[in-house]
Design an enzyme around this catalytic site. Structure first.
Site, PDB file in Angstrom:
ATOM      1  N   THR A   1     -47.656  58.116 -15.288  1.00  0.00           N
ATOM      2  CA  THR A   1     -48.505  59.301 -15.140  1.00  0.00           C
ATOM      3  C   THR A   1     -47.823  60.379 -14.298  1.00  0.00           C
ATOM      4  OG1 THR A   1     -50.521  60.029 -14.004  1.00  0.00           O
ATOM      5  CG2 THR A   1     -49.579  58.006 -13.232  1.00  0.00           C
ATOM      6  N   ASP A   2     -48.250  61.610 -14.489  1.00  0.00           N
ATOM      7  CA  ASP A   2     -47.735  62.701 -13.639  1.00  0.00           C
ATOM      8  C   ASP A   2     -48.332  62.620 -12.221  1.00  0.00           C
ATOM      9  OD1 ASP A   2     -50.355  63.427 -14.260  1.00  0.00           O
ATOM     10  OD2 ASP A   2     -49.881  65.524 -14.682  1.00  0.00           O
ATOM     11  N   GLU A   3     -49.361  61.764 -12.040  1.00  0.00           N
ATOM     12  CA  GLU A   3     -50.021  61.704 -10.730  1.00  0.00           C
ATOM     13  C   GLU A   3     -49.102  61.144  -9.647  1.00  0.00           C
ATOM     14  OE1 GLU A   3     -54.121  60.419 -10.887  1.00  0.00           O
ATOM     15  OE2 GLU A   3     -54.314  61.053 -12.962  1.00  0.00           O
TER      16      GLU A   3
ATOM     17  N   TYR B   1     -54.462  54.448  -7.134  1.00  0.00           N
ATOM     18  CA  TYR B   1     -53.986  54.393  -8.528  1.00  0.00           C
ATOM     19  C   TYR B   1     -52.576  54.947  -8.633  1.00  0.00           C
ATOM     20  CZ  TYR B   1     -53.185  56.055 -13.304  1.00  0.00           C
ATOM     21  OH  TYR B   1     -52.607  56.327 -14.524  1.00  0.00           O
TER      22      TYR B   1
ATOM     23  N   LYS C   1     -48.955  53.115  -9.559  1.00  0.00           N
ATOM     24  CA  LYS C   1     -48.105  53.526 -10.683  1.00  0.00           C
ATOM     25  C   LYS C   1     -46.716  53.924 -10.178  1.00  0.00           C
ATOM     26  CE  LYS C   1     -49.016  53.784 -14.476  1.00  0.00           C
ATOM     27  NZ  LYS C   1     -49.020  52.778 -15.575  1.00  0.00           N
TER      28      LYS C   1
HETATM   29  P1  NAD Z   1     -57.255  52.200 -20.153  1.00  0.00           P
HETATM   30  O1  NAD Z   1     -57.873  51.849 -18.848  1.00  0.00           O
HETATM   31  O2  NAD Z   1     -58.072  52.835 -21.213  1.00  0.00           O
HETATM   32  O3  NAD Z   1     -56.624  50.880 -20.812  1.00  0.00           O
HETATM   33  C1  NAD Z   1     -55.879  49.954 -20.071  1.00  0.00           C
HETATM   34  C2  NAD Z   1     -55.749  48.680 -20.890  1.00  0.00           C
HETATM   35  O4  NAD Z   1     -54.967  47.735 -20.133  1.00  0.00           O
HETATM   36  C3  NAD Z   1     -57.089  48.010 -21.179  1.00  0.00           C
HETATM   37  O5  NAD Z   1     -57.149  47.609 -22.531  1.00  0.00           O
HETATM   38  C4  NAD Z   1     -57.106  46.788 -20.245  1.00  0.00           C
HETATM   39  O6  NAD Z   1     -57.842  45.694 -20.761  1.00  0.00           O
HETATM   40  C5  NAD Z   1     -55.608  46.478 -20.149  1.00  0.00           C
HETATM   41  N1  NAD Z   1     -55.260  45.762 -18.920  1.00  0.00           N
HETATM   42  C6  NAD Z   1     -55.563  46.106 -17.639  1.00  0.00           C
HETATM   43  N2  NAD Z   1     -55.067  45.197 -16.786  1.00  0.00           N
HETATM   44  C7  NAD Z   1     -54.426  44.255 -17.534  1.00  0.00           C
HETATM   45  C8  NAD Z   1     -53.718  43.077 -17.233  1.00  0.00           C
HETATM   46  N3  NAD Z   1     -53.585  42.640 -15.983  1.00  0.00           N
HETATM   47  N4  NAD Z   1     -53.169  42.368 -18.255  1.00  0.00           N
HETATM   48  C9  NAD Z   1     -53.314  42.782 -19.543  1.00  0.00           C
HETATM   49  N5  NAD Z   1     -53.996  43.881 -19.890  1.00  0.00           N
HETATM   50  C10 NAD Z   1     -54.548  44.619 -18.897  1.00  0.00           C
HETATM   51  O7  NAD Z   1     -55.996  53.081 -19.783  1.00  0.00           O
HETATM   52  P2  NAD Z   1     -55.276  54.241 -20.615  1.00  0.00           P
HETATM   53  O8  NAD Z   1     -55.903  55.517 -20.291  1.00  0.00           O
HETATM   54  O9  NAD Z   1     -55.153  53.817 -22.020  1.00  0.00           O
HETATM   55  O10 NAD Z   1     -53.834  54.239 -19.929  1.00  0.00           O
HETATM   56  C11 NAD Z   1     -52.769  53.450 -20.479  1.00  0.00           C
HETATM   57  C12 NAD Z   1     -51.518  53.667 -19.637  1.00  0.00           C
HETATM   58  O11 NAD Z   1     -51.153  55.038 -19.677  1.00  0.00           O
HETATM   59  C13 NAD Z   1     -51.702  53.306 -18.167  1.00  0.00           C
HETATM   60  O12 NAD Z   1     -50.518  52.684 -17.723  1.00  0.00           O
HETATM   61  C14 NAD Z   1     -51.898  54.652 -17.490  1.00  0.00           C
HETATM   62  O13 NAD Z   1     -51.447  54.614 -16.167  1.00  0.00           O
HETATM   63  C15 NAD Z   1     -51.053  55.542 -18.352  1.00  0.00           C
HETATM   64  N6  NAD Z   1     -51.455  56.966 -18.402  1.00  0.00           N
HETATM   65  C16 NAD Z   1     -52.745  57.314 -18.707  1.00  0.00           C
HETATM   66  C17 NAD Z   1     -53.111  58.656 -18.799  1.00  0.00           C
HETATM   67  C18 NAD Z   1     -54.505  59.086 -19.177  1.00  0.00           C
HETATM   68  O14 NAD Z   1     -54.799  60.278 -19.178  1.00  0.00           O
HETATM   69  N7  NAD Z   1     -55.409  58.184 -19.542  1.00  0.00           N
HETATM   70  C19 NAD Z   1     -52.142  59.646 -18.557  1.00  0.00           C
HETATM   71  C20 NAD Z   1     -50.838  59.261 -18.248  1.00  0.00           C
HETATM   72  C21 NAD Z   1     -50.515  57.916 -18.191  1.00  0.00           C
HETATM   73  P1  TYD Z   2     -60.378  61.963 -14.488  1.00  0.00           P
HETATM   74  O1  TYD Z   2     -60.753  62.027 -15.925  1.00  0.00           O
HETATM   75  O2  TYD Z   2     -60.945  60.859 -13.653  1.00  0.00           O
HETATM   76  O3  TYD Z   2     -58.784  61.943 -14.455  1.00  0.00           O
HETATM   77  P2  TYD Z   2     -57.748  62.080 -13.184  1.00  0.00           P
HETATM   78  O4  TYD Z   2     -58.500  61.969 -11.923  1.00  0.00           O
HETATM   79  O5  TYD Z   2     -56.847  60.904 -13.395  1.00  0.00           O
HETATM   80  O6  TYD Z   2     -57.075  63.387 -13.367  1.00  0.00           O
HETATM   81  O7  TYD Z   2     -60.758  63.330 -13.800  1.00  0.00           O
HETATM   82  C1  TYD Z   2     -60.256  64.564 -14.262  1.00  0.00           C
HETATM   83  C2  TYD Z   2     -60.725  65.645 -13.318  1.00  0.00           C
HETATM   84  O8  TYD Z   2     -62.152  65.784 -13.424  1.00  0.00           O
HETATM   85  C3  TYD Z   2     -60.453  65.336 -11.878  1.00  0.00           C
HETATM   86  O9  TYD Z   2     -60.114  66.563 -11.190  1.00  0.00           O
HETATM   87  C4  TYD Z   2     -61.766  64.798 -11.341  1.00  0.00           C
HETATM   88  C5  TYD Z   2     -62.804  65.553 -12.163  1.00  0.00           C
HETATM   89  N1  TYD Z   2     -64.056  64.837 -12.454  1.00  0.00           N
HETATM   90  C6  TYD Z   2     -65.289  65.425 -12.193  1.00  0.00           C
HETATM   91  O10 TYD Z   2     -65.352  66.571 -11.702  1.00  0.00           O
HETATM   92  N2  TYD Z   2     -66.425  64.747 -12.514  1.00  0.00           N
HETATM   93  C7  TYD Z   2     -66.393  63.501 -13.056  1.00  0.00           C
HETATM   94  O11 TYD Z   2     -67.481  62.897 -13.293  1.00  0.00           O
HETATM   95  C8  TYD Z   2     -65.122  62.895 -13.324  1.00  0.00           C
HETATM   96  C9  TYD Z   2     -65.040  61.520 -13.923  1.00  0.00           C
HETATM   97  C10 TYD Z   2     -63.969  63.602 -13.008  1.00  0.00           C
END
Ligand code: NAD
Ligand code: TYD
Length: 357
Positions: free
Chosen positions: A139-141, A164, A168
């Site tokens: 992630t960019d975070e 989180y 990461k």
């Molecule tokens: P998500 O929470 O929707 O899915 C995570 C999946 O991992 C789930 O299916 C869960 O069951 C599985 N999991 C968790 N712990 C596990 C373990 N110990 N063993 C096996 N499986 C396990 O997450 P996502 O949004 O799909 O994110 C996927 C990846 O991409 C993550 O690594 C996250 O950090 C990264 N990422 C997400 C975003 C975003 O915007 N959602 C952006 C950048 C990077």
């Molecule tokens: P989120 O989807 O949790 O992603 P991330 O924190 O990983 O960027 O949140 C996106 C943005 O929205 C973040 O600035 C927090 C804000 N947010 C709210 O204002 N209300 C909400 O109920 C949630 C879930 C997030």
């Protein structure tokens, strides 16, 4: 440039949001003949229903599912050897910042120890092989929080600020260390906020859509002026596939939407779409409520993704207005998927989350 090919790709976390979109993308949009071996623990965020069509079409032929915790070395190792894995695309993680604030332990276990375990399985089995790849999805975070100007680059110093992002960041460092120390072929991607189908409705966009469908409050953290850069999930998937097939070993690639939105402006956009769909409930923005801010809430994320564009020819393909409409409509059209989530732990978590404020 000749593209790398693989025979058996292990996808971790393939039943979550991005993982399941990636598996759909892989079977529907690429020409690869590889098999996909999906390892997922099926936490609250993992949902086998995300892959019903894939299971029906390719199950036990080209698609194999294992309910498996990546923290269990023996279990992962056995599957790895049985399927002669030559590529790992690692998505599995605990992924929600709010949950990491209330309970960081699982983030340390799955994100750090889980990644370490996978790296060890890969290192011990692949030894010095160079026709294999460990792709780590991050992630960019990890780069921290920006002020009003500037962007994250691949060489921006890490400055994670939530449990989180810290977990990461640690996993990114481990992956990089395995490249430098053991010569393990790795790539790392750092992506901005994704949106699209199958996202668990605890994240901003699906949470707002679901709450509007149910005429519930739309909770805006703090002043609503935090900024996120949004990318349609399929564009993230195509970026990962570009890296997997052509990215240079040991390199990090930033992937982003170049599409910054203040949270409150984005919420108003979603309200407008819902007004069109349900004029009888308009205006949906009357549901907006400002709530207590998230502790340590990062102000702004924005990424420079010139490297993946210039080196690998990747670019975003989905315009935000179209992608957002498509996403809203997906949730409106998939009531069964929503009902299934609501029947689980979901409501309990949402209620607890608001009680804590
Ligand atoms: P998500 O929470 O929707 O899915 C995570 C999946 O991992 C789930 O299916 C869960 O069951 C599985 N999991 C968790 N712990 C596990 C373990 N110990 N063993 C096996 N499986 C396990 O997450 P996502 O949004 O799909 O994110 C996927 C990846 O991409 C993550 O690594 C996250 O950090 C990264 N990422 C997400 C975003 C975003 O915007 N959602 C952006 C950048 C990077
Ligand atoms: P989120 O989807 O949790 O992603 P991330 O924190 O990983 O960027 O949140 C996106 C943005 O929205 C973040 O600035 C927090 C804000 N947010 C709210 O204002 N209300 C909400 O109920 C949630 C879930 C997030």
């Amino acid at each position: 440039m000749k593209k790398r090919e693989y025979k058996n790709i292990m996808v971790t976390g393939g039943s979550g949001f991005i993982g399941s979109n990636f598996i759909h993308y892989f079977f529907e949009k690429t020409n690869s003949k590889a098999n996909i071996i999906n390892l997922d623990k099926l936490t609250y965020a993992g949902n086998p229903n995300n892959l019903t069509e894939i299971q029906n079409k390719y199950g036990n032929k080209r698609y194999f599912f294992y309910k498996q915790d990546i923290c269990d070395f023996g279990g992962v190792n056995k599957i790895f050897q049985e399927h002669e894995i030559d590529c790992i695309i690692h998505f599995a993680a605990e992924s929600h910042v709010d949950r990491s604030i209330f309970g960081p332990k699982e983030f340390i276990e799955s994100n750090i120890m889980g990644t370490f375990n996978l790296l060890e399985v890969a290192r011990q089995n692949w030894k010095d092989r160079q026709d294999v790849l460990f792709q780590h999805t991050s992630t960019d975070e990890v780069y921290g929080s920006l002020g009003d100007t500037g962007f994250f680059f691949e060489d921006t110093s890490y400055d994670p600020r939530s449990p989180y992002s810290a977990s990461k960041a640690a996993s990114d460092h481990l992956v990089s260390a395995y490249y430098h120390t053991y010569g393990l072929p790795v790539t790392i991607s750092n992506c901005t906020n994704n949106y699209g189908a199958y996202q668990f409705p605890e994240k901003l966009i699906p949470l707002m859509i679901m709450n509007m469908m149910e005429k519930k409050d739309l909770p805006v953290y703090g002043d609503g002026k935090n900024i996120r850069d949004w990318l349609f999930v399929e564009d993230h998937c195509s970026g990962i596939w570009a890296i997997v097939t052509a990215g240079r070993y040991g390199e990090t690639y930033n992937i982003g939407g170049e599409n910054e939105w203040e949270n409150i402006k984005l919420i108003h956009e979603m309200c407008k779409i819902m007004d069109e769909r349900f004029p009888e409930n308009a205006p949906h923005n009357k549901l907006i409520v400002y709530v207590k801010d998230r502790p340590g809430h990062d102000r702004r994320y924005a990424i420079n993704c010139d490297k993946i564009k210039n080196e690998l020819g990747w670019t975003q393909s989905v315009d935000f207005a179209a992608g957002l409409r498509k996403t809203v409509d997906w949730y409106l059209d998939n009531q069964e998927w929503i009902d299934n989530i609501r029947s689980g732990e979901y409501l309990k978590w949402i209620e607890k989350n608001y009680e804590r404020r």
